[in-house]
Write a protein that holds these residues in place. Sequence first.
Motif, short mmCIF file in Angstrom:
data_model
loop_
_atom_site.label_atom_id
_atom_site.label_comp_id
_atom_site.label_asym_id
_atom_site.label_seq_id
_atom_site.Cartn_x
_atom_site.Cartn_y
_atom_site.Cartn_z
N GLY A 177 52.15 46.25 62.27
CA GLY A 177 53.56 46.65 62.46
C GLY A 177 53.72 48.08 62.91
O GLY A 177 52.74 48.79 63.12
N THR A 178 54.98 48.51 63.03
CA THR A 178 55.27 49.84 63.56
C THR A 178 54.79 50.96 62.64
O THR A 178 54.34 51.99 63.10
N ASN A 215 52.18 41.11 65.63
CA ASN A 215 52.19 42.53 65.95
C ASN A 215 53.57 43.04 66.33
O ASN A 215 54.43 42.27 66.76
N GLN A 216 53.71 44.40 66.17
CA GLN A 216 54.87 45.08 66.75
C GLN A 216 54.83 44.75 68.24
O GLN A 216 53.78 44.85 68.87
N ARG A 217 55.96 44.39 68.80
CA ARG A 217 55.95 43.95 70.19
C ARG A 217 56.25 45.13 71.12
O ARG A 217 56.63 46.19 70.67
N GLU A 218 56.06 44.92 72.38
CA GLU A 218 56.42 45.88 73.46
C GLU A 218 55.56 47.13 73.51
O GLU A 218 55.35 47.72 74.57
N TRP A 220 57.47 50.82 71.11
CA TRP A 220 58.70 50.15 71.55
C TRP A 220 59.94 51.01 71.40
O TRP A 220 60.86 50.95 72.20
N TYR A 263 63.05 49.91 76.09
CA TYR A 263 62.47 49.15 74.98
C TYR A 263 61.22 48.35 75.41
O TYR A 263 60.22 48.30 74.71
N ASP A 313 55.75 39.69 66.44
CA ASP A 313 56.14 39.58 65.03
C ASP A 313 57.46 38.86 64.76
O ASP A 313 57.56 38.12 63.78
N GLN A 314 58.46 39.08 65.60
CA GLN A 314 59.75 38.40 65.30
C GLN A 314 59.66 36.90 65.56
O GLN A 314 60.20 36.08 64.81
N PHE A 373 66.46 41.73 62.80
CA PHE A 373 66.17 40.94 64.00
C PHE A 373 66.56 39.49 63.74
O PHE A 373 66.04 38.87 62.82
#
Length: 495
Positions: free
Chosen positions: A13-14, A82-85, A104, A136, A246-247, A271
């Motif tokens: 994650g972030t 995972n944290q995306r982007e 992100w 983003y 992750d979402q 989210f």
Amino acid sequence: MSSSSFIMAIDQGTTSSRTCIVNQAGGLVAEARESFKQIFPKPGWVEHDPEDIWHSTQRSMRLALEKAKISGSQIAAIGITNQRETVMVWDRKTGKSVYNAIVWQCRRTQEICEKLKKAKKEKMITAKTGLVLDPYFSASKIQWILKNAPKAMQKARAGQLVAGNVDTYLLWRLTAGTSHKTDVSNASRTMLMNIHTGWWDEELMKLFNVPQGILPEICPSNADFGRTQGLGFMPDGIPITGMIGDQQSALFGQICFEAGESKCTFGTGSFVLLNTGKKIVKSKNKLLSTVAWKLKNEEMTYALEGGAFVCGAAVQWLRDGLGLFQQSADVEKLAKTVEDTQGVEFVPALTGLGAPHWQPEARGLICGLTRGTTKAHIARATLEAMALQNVDVLVTMQKDLGKKIKTLKVDGGAAANDLLMQMQADYLGLNVIRPQNLETTAMGAAFMAGLGAGFWKDVKQLKRIWKTNKEFKVKMQLKARKERMQRWEKALERV
Ligand code: G3P
């Protein structure tokens, strides 16, 4: 499948890297979390050191095995969420990144996006990717790295560099550089993939100046992504059979497999994702159309997504900024000491307003204060706002979908707050379901990897594993709900 085997789910994650060990009954056997450094080189810029991402992930993997009292050889398969982007570019031979990971949240590519808007490219980009043109997403961040890291573009063109999001980077490290792949859900957040075809789009790659050779192969979310190699604390050859953003992973982990099922994760922000089935629902209200996942030999499943930038962060602000209480969990106790907010309204637009408003310049507002206002009223107004902003997103989703949402499932830290969950059900006018296991993001990756490896047979089996903790039934009358929403809308207008 041996009963002594487990699935390892990595949730990068972030702010922290986590690993969960899951057994065949879907039970969480152990969990380990490692925080790592956040880098803010300039206002609005956010970076991570890729080595920190990798080392904290490895540490959490080792610790989780220790806590579960099992050896690496008992892991049947690994799943990554995972944290995306967030994106990085590294050397194919040495594995060394040419620049830090651009996160992100980072706004440094605002200008690139503004230029593309002026050049009237937004419509085409949204039609192909389902996304709004915003810093983003990964594309403008890759463009920035290739332009600004020394000789990066030259090396990329010569085939010396590879790029990827956090899923791809971890896969590369776990497999000693033998696998360069991503899954459709992560690729759909790059702004370089056409969500209709599920493949990189040439026009978009040209627009963002990204040579195709540096991008990973896009696979289904439960594909055979590669095998562990050279880790030391785990044997070689453990299959990695799940990768999912992750979402989307939380949506899968909440077993929202049918169109019309939705989930809300209450984290720093919130989210909301709604499964729209095999159909891409194009939002008329600036929600994102995104890929939820693709299972092997099946069609793509899509989702609508909307989020509020500030959710749990509002409670943190009450705690740290205003000093109203010591621990975040105290907010519930404090808010419960009053029956209502006595007209106090808090719009927590502390970093602008996200979907469906998209007003980055908006700022927070507390109004309706009187001599009788106490910190308890402000605490209660904060919880109400956290629920109300989700109603805005969900009602908009309902409009875009053209029918009623069937279910809302909740997860994330603040989902443990009963008062907040009751508010969510009441303001939305829909029962809210909380699972026994709130670690649904990691569970999604575990489920995905388990399906990929044949650890679980099919999604029906996953449905049987998943258990409800509590259903929050709507108690508020329609008239009261309408009045509450009107007050919220008035406050929003003032922001
Ligand atoms: O799109 C960003 C999201 O994937 C980050 O999630 O949980 O790491 O804050 P999280």
